[in-house]
Design a protein around this motif. Structure first.
Motif, PDB file in Angstrom:
ATOM      1  N   ARG A 153       0.847  -1.188   0.000  1.00  0.00           N
ATOM      2  CA  ARG A 153       0.000   0.000   0.000  1.00  0.00           C
ATOM      3  C   ARG A 153       0.886   1.242   0.000  1.00  0.00           C
ATOM      4  O   ARG A 153       1.629   1.488   0.955  1.00  0.00           O
ATOM      5  CB  ARG A 153      -0.911   0.009   1.239  1.00  0.00           C
ATOM      6  CG  ARG A 153      -1.722  -1.263   1.428  1.00  0.00           C
ATOM      7  CD  ARG A 153      -2.724  -1.476   0.316  1.00  0.00           C
ATOM      8  NE  ARG A 153      -3.721  -0.433   0.283  1.00  0.00           N
ATOM      9  CZ  ARG A 153      -4.927  -0.522   0.868  1.00  0.00           C
ATOM     10  NH1 ARG A 153      -5.265  -1.613   1.533  1.00  0.00           N
ATOM     11  NH2 ARG A 153      -5.792   0.464   0.790  1.00  0.00           N
ATOM     12  N   ARG A 157      -2.139   0.890  -4.837  1.00  0.00           N
ATOM     13  CA  ARG A 157      -1.849  -0.457  -4.339  1.00  0.00           C
ATOM     14  C   ARG A 157      -1.039  -1.205  -5.389  1.00  0.00           C
ATOM     15  O   ARG A 157      -1.429  -1.239  -6.557  1.00  0.00           O
ATOM     16  CB  ARG A 157      -3.149  -1.208  -4.037  1.00  0.00           C
ATOM     17  CG  ARG A 157      -3.902  -0.675  -2.826  1.00  0.00           C
ATOM     18  CD  ARG A 157      -5.239  -1.371  -2.667  1.00  0.00           C
ATOM     19  NE  ARG A 157      -6.150  -1.020  -3.765  1.00  0.00           N
ATOM     20  CZ  ARG A 157      -7.279  -1.666  -4.034  1.00  0.00           C
ATOM     21  NH1 ARG A 157      -7.626  -2.723  -3.324  1.00  0.00           N
ATOM     22  NH2 ARG A 157      -8.055  -1.276  -5.034  1.00  0.00           N
ATOM     23  N   GLY A 206       1.714   0.409   4.359  1.00  0.00           N
ATOM     24  CA  GLY A 206       1.173  -0.839   4.890  1.00  0.00           C
ATOM     25  C   GLY A 206       1.106  -1.917   3.830  1.00  0.00           C
ATOM     26  O   GLY A 206       1.610  -1.753   2.713  1.00  0.00           O
ATOM     27  N   TYR A 207       0.440  -3.016   4.203  1.00  0.00           N
ATOM     28  CA  TYR A 207       0.355  -4.177   3.325  1.00  0.00           C
ATOM     29  C   TYR A 207      -1.064  -4.746   3.340  1.00  0.00           C
ATOM     30  O   TYR A 207      -1.819  -4.565   4.301  1.00  0.00           O
ATOM     31  CB  TYR A 207       1.340  -5.264   3.771  1.00  0.00           C
ATOM     32  CG  TYR A 207       2.782  -4.804   3.773  1.00  0.00           C
ATOM     33  CD1 TYR A 207       3.572  -4.921   2.635  1.00  0.00           C
ATOM     34  CD2 TYR A 207       3.350  -4.222   4.907  1.00  0.00           C
ATOM     35  CE1 TYR A 207       4.887  -4.483   2.620  1.00  0.00           C
ATOM     36  CE2 TYR A 207       4.656  -3.776   4.903  1.00  0.00           C
ATOM     37  CZ  TYR A 207       5.418  -3.905   3.760  1.00  0.00           C
ATOM     38  OH  TYR A 207       6.732  -3.456   3.753  1.00  0.00           O
ATOM     39  N   ASP A 208      -1.391  -5.417   2.263  1.00  0.00           N
ATOM     40  CA  ASP A 208      -2.638  -6.176   2.152  1.00  0.00           C
ATOM     41  C   ASP A 208      -3.858  -5.312   2.480  1.00  0.00           C
ATOM     42  O   ASP A 208      -4.151  -4.390   1.754  1.00  0.00           O
ATOM     43  CB  ASP A 208      -2.567  -7.436   3.015  1.00  0.00           C
ATOM     44  CG  ASP A 208      -1.419  -8.338   2.574  1.00  0.00           C
ATOM     45  OD1 ASP A 208      -1.185  -8.442   1.356  1.00  0.00           O
ATOM     46  OD2 ASP A 208      -0.741  -8.919   3.438  1.00  0.00           O
ATOM     47  N   ASN A 209      -4.541  -5.557   3.586  1.00  0.00           N
ATOM     48  CA  ASN A 209      -5.777  -4.833   3.896  1.00  0.00           C
ATOM     49  C   ASN A 209      -5.577  -3.593   4.752  1.00  0.00           C
ATOM     50  O   ASN A 209      -6.551  -2.995   5.220  1.00  0.00           O
ATOM     51  CB  ASN A 209      -6.773  -5.780   4.583  1.00  0.00           C
ATOM     52  CG  ASN A 209      -7.223  -6.898   3.663  1.00  0.00           C
ATOM     53  OD1 ASN A 209      -7.443  -6.677   2.473  1.00  0.00           O
ATOM     54  ND2 ASN A 209      -7.358  -8.098   4.199  1.00  0.00           N
ATOM     55  N   ASP A 210      -4.341  -3.198   4.979  1.00  0.00           N
ATOM     56  CA  ASP A 210      -4.092  -1.990   5.767  1.00  0.00           C
ATOM     57  C   ASP A 210      -4.696  -0.762   5.087  1.00  0.00           C
ATOM     58  O   ASP A 210      -4.631  -0.611   3.873  1.00  0.00           O
ATOM     59  CB  ASP A 210      -2.579  -1.747   5.926  1.00  0.00           C
ATOM     60  CG  ASP A 210      -1.940  -2.669   6.939  1.00  0.00           C
ATOM     61  OD1 ASP A 210      -2.655  -3.185   7.814  1.00  0.00           O
ATOM     62  OD2 ASP A 210      -0.719  -2.883   6.847  1.00  0.00           O
ATOM     63  N   GLU A 211      -5.293   0.125   5.886  1.00  0.00           N
ATOM     64  CA  GLU A 211      -5.724   1.444   5.415  1.00  0.00           C
ATOM     65  C   GLU A 211      -4.908   2.485   6.178  1.00  0.00           C
ATOM     66  O   GLU A 211      -4.421   2.213   7.277  1.00  0.00           O
ATOM     67  CB  GLU A 211      -7.220   1.657   5.658  1.00  0.00           C
ATOM     68  CG  GLU A 211      -8.136   0.669   4.951  1.00  0.00           C
ATOM     69  CD  GLU A 211      -8.150   0.837   3.436  1.00  0.00           C
ATOM     70  OE1 GLU A 211      -7.595   1.840   2.940  1.00  0.00           O
ATOM     71  OE2 GLU A 211      -8.712  -0.041   2.748  1.00  0.00           O
ATOM     72  N   THR A 219      -5.996   3.016   9.668  1.00  0.00           N
ATOM     73  CA  THR A 219      -5.696   1.892  10.544  1.00  0.00           C
ATOM     74  C   THR A 219      -4.241   1.932  10.993  1.00  0.00           C
ATOM     75  O   THR A 219      -3.925   1.704  12.172  1.00  0.00           O
ATOM     76  CB  THR A 219      -5.969   0.564   9.818  1.00  0.00           C
ATOM     77  OG1 THR A 219      -7.289   0.579   9.288  1.00  0.00           O
ATOM     78  CG2 THR A 219      -5.815  -0.613  10.752  1.00  0.00           C
ATOM     79  N   VAL A 220      -3.353   2.230  10.053  1.00  0.00           N
ATOM     80  CA  VAL A 220      -1.923   2.271  10.352  1.00  0.00           C
ATOM     81  C   VAL A 220      -1.609   3.389  11.340  1.00  0.00           C
ATOM     82  O   VAL A 220      -0.888   3.195  12.323  1.00  0.00           O
ATOM     83  CB  VAL A 220      -1.114   2.448   9.053  1.00  0.00           C
ATOM     84  CG1 VAL A 220       0.352   2.715   9.361  1.00  0.00           C
ATOM     85  CG2 VAL A 220      -1.260   1.216   8.173  1.00  0.00           C
ATOM     86  N   ARG A 275      -2.880   2.499  14.763  1.00  0.00           N
ATOM     87  CA  ARG A 275      -2.069   1.465  15.401  1.00  0.00           C
ATOM     88  C   ARG A 275      -0.828   2.072  16.057  1.00  0.00           C
ATOM     89  O   ARG A 275      -0.463   1.711  17.187  1.00  0.00           O
ATOM     90  CB  ARG A 275      -1.664   0.431  14.346  1.00  0.00           C
ATOM     91  CG  ARG A 275      -0.954  -0.798  14.898  1.00  0.00           C
ATOM     92  CD  ARG A 275      -0.507  -1.688  13.743  1.00  0.00           C
ATOM     93  NE  ARG A 275      -1.653  -2.063  12.910  1.00  0.00           N
ATOM     94  CZ  ARG A 275      -1.602  -2.187  11.598  1.00  0.00           C
ATOM     95  NH1 ARG A 275      -0.470  -1.940  10.938  1.00  0.00           N
ATOM     96  NH2 ARG A 275      -2.669  -2.543  10.923  1.00  0.00           N
ATOM     97  N   ARG A 296       1.237  10.454   9.714  1.00  0.00           N
ATOM     98  CA  ARG A 296       2.053   9.228   9.715  1.00  0.00           C
ATOM     99  C   ARG A 296       3.525   9.544   9.558  1.00  0.00           C
ATOM    100  O   ARG A 296       4.379   9.012  10.290  1.00  0.00           O
ATOM    101  CB  ARG A 296       1.597   8.301   8.582  1.00  0.00           C
ATOM    102  CG  ARG A 296       2.407   7.011   8.468  1.00  0.00           C
ATOM    103  CD  ARG A 296       2.056   6.239   7.202  1.00  0.00           C
ATOM    104  NE  ARG A 296       2.570   6.883   5.997  1.00  0.00           N
ATOM    105  CZ  ARG A 296       3.750   6.613   5.447  1.00  0.00           C
ATOM    106  NH1 ARG A 296       4.571   5.731   5.995  1.00  0.00           N
ATOM    107  NH2 ARG A 296       4.126   7.242   4.341  1.00  0.00           N
TER     108      ARG A 296
END
Length: 414
Positions: free
Chosen positions: A184, A220, A254-259, A262-263, A266, A408
């Motif tokens: 991502r 992506r 991030g990777y895969d389903n990360d938004e 969300t990152v 976290r 971020r």
């Protein structure tokens, strides 16, 4: 490669009265068992149209999955049309009838003749029991190809596929393993990204393919590996990820389903830090992204939608002189907004956005799409000027994403 085509049946889909979510889910699940969807089609409750699309699908796909048109009313014609296509007739399936009878008895409801006719299926199909409704599942085989008819109700269809049809398809076809890995990225355009990783992409192994999937300031990068050994595919794909990361690490969030939300959440949660927002042109969109994340109350305190200058002054402490000299859409104002909300809500970080979302309100000096964003934290305040387009909704969405990315980068010292 086993090829699939998905057909949705129903006038309500073509009229736009319901949103078709079935095909996306079906395609994802088929990919997971090594079957590639090559086409998706929607057709109304019209016998000739259904017959034509079935013939077309049979000519190019190995498995044809059909959803919809299996209800008890006259407008649901899928079963009768399948009888025409496979040159057969409907008859009551005793297993289906027993299940439907028990279904209504359990609920204390009378079973009408229309309900009884739900147990009628084409003679040459394999009946697939639907434990979650009364519409039957049906499996046909012809010339090595499979046709599957399922209810259009998502809950019923998903359970039918998960518990019965996907395992049955895996047993019928010898399918390869398809493994996806998603990187991502954010803050870099698709063409710039492609140029930066061109050499890496050119040297990918032949069984690993790359796709670019752009969306609102993000791209992506989907790596798709095909083979027979899942663990080996994972290792090979991870090796390629490690090769490309040095080229784009600042843009990978991030990777895969990360938004992005969300990152960021976290990181804040792991550090025990808090966040507040001050939004003008985005009208609370950034706060919406943040609070979409379950558990965001652990780090998100609240925000101020300071659409007017009066609210900027009264609630965020923006100086009237700043607004008078530089205007609401300026670096100076957005800095005071971010620092003001951070101080007043007593949070570790405060983020802010102010701009001209459009479609009007722009000037020669500050055209539509001019937006300033800021992130204020313990080690100071960082800003970014965005020059977006003329479309209001897109500008709001882009700004929300870029604002969280600015935070971020500040959190990670980038």
């Amino acid at each position: 490669m086993v090829k699939a085509e998905v057909i949705t049946i129903g006038d309500e889909i073509l009229f736009g009265q319901i949103t078709d979510t079935n095909t996306q889910w079906i395609s994802t699940e088929l990919t997971n068992i090594g079957i590639r969807t090559i086409r998706k089609s929607s057709v109304g409750d019209d016998e000739q149209a259904i017959l034509e699309i079935l013939a077309e699908a049979e000519s190019r796909a190995d498995v044809i999955l059909i959803t919809g048109g299996l209800g008890p009313t006259k407008d649901d014609i899928t079963k009768k049309t399948l009888c025409t296509y496979f040159d057969t007739e409907l008859s009551i399936n005793e297993e289906a009838l027993a299940f439907i009878t028990a279904f209504f008895e359990k609920r204390g409801r009378p079973m009408t003749e229309l309900n009884r006719l739900q147990a009628a299926v084409p003679n040459n199909c394999t009946y697939i029991a639907n434990r979650w409704g009364t519409a039957p599942g049906m499996w046909f085989e012809r010339n090595g190809k499979v046709f599957i008819s399922m209810p259009g109700v998502p809950f019923e269809m998903k359970n039918l596929m998960t518990h019965t049809l996907l395992p049955k398809l895996q047993a019928f076809f010898e399918t390869p393993i398809i493994y996806h890995k998603m990187l991502r990225t954010i803050g870099i355009g698709e063409s710039f990204l492609a140029e930066r990783i061109a050499d890496w992409e050119d040297n990918l192994p032949s069984h690993i393919k790359l796709a670019y999937l752009p969306n609102f300031g993000q791209v992506r990068l989907r790596l798709t590996a095909t083979g027979t050994d899942l663990e080996q595919l994972k290792k090979e794909t991870q090796a390629e990820v490690e090769k490309v990361l040095p080229l784009i690490d600042v843009n990978v969030f991030g990777y895969d389903n990360d938004e992005i939300e969300t990152v960021v959440g976290r990181i804040l949660k792991e550090r025990g830090q808090t966040l507040s927002t001050a939004e003008s042109c985005t009208g609370g969109y950034a706060s919406h992204l943040i609070t979409k994340v379950p558990g965001s109350s652990a780090y998100f305190v609240g925000g101020v939608i300071s659409y007017s200058n009066e609210v900027k002054i009264a609630e965020l402490g923006v100086k009237p002189s700043t607004l008078a000299e530089f205007g609401a859409v300026s670096e100076q104002t957005v800095v005071e907004m971010a620092e003001g909300v951070r101080q007043r809500l007593n949070t570790t970080y405060g983020i802010a956005a102010s701009g001209i979302a459009g479609p009007d309100g722009g000037t020669d000096e500050k055209p539509v799409g001019t937006i300033w964003i800021a992130s204020a934290g313990p080690n100071g305040t960082v800003t970014q000027k965005l020059q977006l387009g003329k479309f209001r909704e897109q500008n709001i969405q882009y700004t929300g994403v870029y604002l969280l990315n600015l935070l971020r980068k500040q959190l990670l010292g980038l």
